[in-house]
Design an enzyme around this catalytic site. Structure first.
Site, PDB file in Angstrom:
ATOM      1  CE1 TYR A  14       4.110  -6.783   3.689  1.00  0.00           C
ATOM      2  CE2 TYR A  14       3.388  -9.066   3.786  1.00  0.00           C
ATOM      3  CZ  TYR A  14       3.504  -7.876   3.100  1.00  0.00           C
ATOM      4  OH  TYR A  14       3.019  -7.780   1.818  1.00  0.00           O
ATOM      5  CG  ASP A  64      -1.976  -1.059   1.200  1.00  0.00           C
ATOM      6  OD1 ASP A  64      -2.454  -1.365   0.096  1.00  0.00           O
ATOM      7  OD2 ASP A  64      -2.312  -1.589   2.271  1.00  0.00           O
TER       8      ASP A  64
END
Length: 333
Positions: free
Chosen positions: A132, A74
């Site tokens: 992540y 994003d």
């Protein structure tokens, strides 16, 4: 008749013999600061990482190149180890691509490595897993040098209940409660839906950085906003709004409305991708289970790691067997 044997080796040999240009599947390892970009995926009206790298590749090779990224980060999300691949007839060797692209790209995007992948390799569909990391600063006043890479959350943070919730996340679950809108077409009954498997879910303090923590998740895939929604909910646990049982109820409910808010994008970083055979060399998903600390932030042995602003170390970050290659570009944080 030229390709009657039907083998790729025969086709390549024939192309080279007659001077025909061979199409290669070029694979890139990328690191980027996502602050100035509207995410990875190409957009018509906004700068993106994919669009910027494709433009540089097209100028370099003289023909359009379409990249396939391993994930769609994003806006404002960073990456230490994004993998992308695309086809090109360019004969520039991989090390030449690295040098040339880094001379053409803006300083917030760097190519760390490149090679010629097998013809059928796809960076997204061949990925076995991803890691992540999400960094937090809990101090009342945040160091401004951290503001783009570390979310500022000046509120109470109890690690013990967070660790208990992280223990609940490992394994295979339906993560619909932490799925952002637009993640998938929910009218389709085929596929695995919101079911994902997490091999690693933990939170640990960053040594040398008081009141700084890092979440780390490794799984076979992630839904849209899944990590940020998990972190946002875990922050509610840390502040005492939910306990581990309530967190378990949220997970099993599949109801996004019961979970916490979406954490800010700037704290999130795509750390690495895993493939078989491993690429880059040594980045292997199998080693995750053998790393030197356990799930939930309960350390077995500490390894140093840089804080978000480059100072200090992380007490719980592992390195054995899964670190990126030593010849990383210096621009990588």
């Amino acid at each position: 008749m030229l390709f009657r044997r039907g083998s790729l080796a025969c086709a390549v040999s024939t192309c080279m013999h007659f001077g025909m240009r061979r199409t290669r599947n070029i694979r890139l390892l990328l690191a980027f600061d996502g602050s100035a970009y509207a995410g990875w995926q190409r957009q018509a009206a906004a700068p993106t990482v994919q669009g910027t790298v494709e433009e540089a590749l097209t100028r370099l090779t003289g023909t359009p190149v379409t990249l396939h990224g391993a994930g769609r980060t994003d806006a404002g999300v960073h990456a230490r180890g994004m993998v992308a691949n695309g086809r090109s007839e360019s004969s520039i060797p991989p090390n030449g691509l690295v040098r040339a692209l880094n001379n053409m790209l803006p300083p917030d995007i760097r190519v760390l490595d490149a090679d010629e992948a097998p013809p059928d390799f796809h960076s997204r569909f061949d990925a076995l897993g991803k890691t992540y990391c999400y960094d937090l600063c809990l101090t009342p006043i945040q160091n401004p040098l951290q503001r783009l890479y570390c979310a500022h959350v000046p509120r109470p943070f109890q690690l013990e209940p967070v660790a208990a919730c992280l223990d609940l996340l490992t394994g295979t679950h339906d993560f619909a409660a932490f799925e952002g809108s637009g993640s998938r077409d929910r009218t389709h009954s085929s596929g695995r839906g919101a079911i994902r498997t997490l091999r690693e879910a933990q939170c640990f303090p960053l040594a040398g950085c008081p009141a700084h923590f890092r979440f780390r998740f490794t799984g076979d895939g992630f839904l849209r906003h899944m990590v940020r929604n998990l972190v946002g909910t875990l922050l509610e646990v840390a502040a005492g709004k939910y306990g581990p049982q309530e967190f378990q109820d949220i997970l099993t409910s599949g109801d996004r409305g019961r979970a916490g808010p979406t954490a800010a994008a700037r704290g999130l970083c795509l750390h690495r991708l895993y493939y078989d055979p491993p690429w880059p060399t040594g980045v292997c998903l199998a080693t995750v289970a053998c790393e030197e600390y356990s799930v939930g932030g309960r350390e077995k042995k500490a390894r140093p790691r840089a804080c978000p602003d480059g100072s200090g170390t992380a007490a719980g970050e592992a390195g054995s067997g899964t670190e990126l290659p030593a010849r990383q570009e210096s621009g990588m944080n």
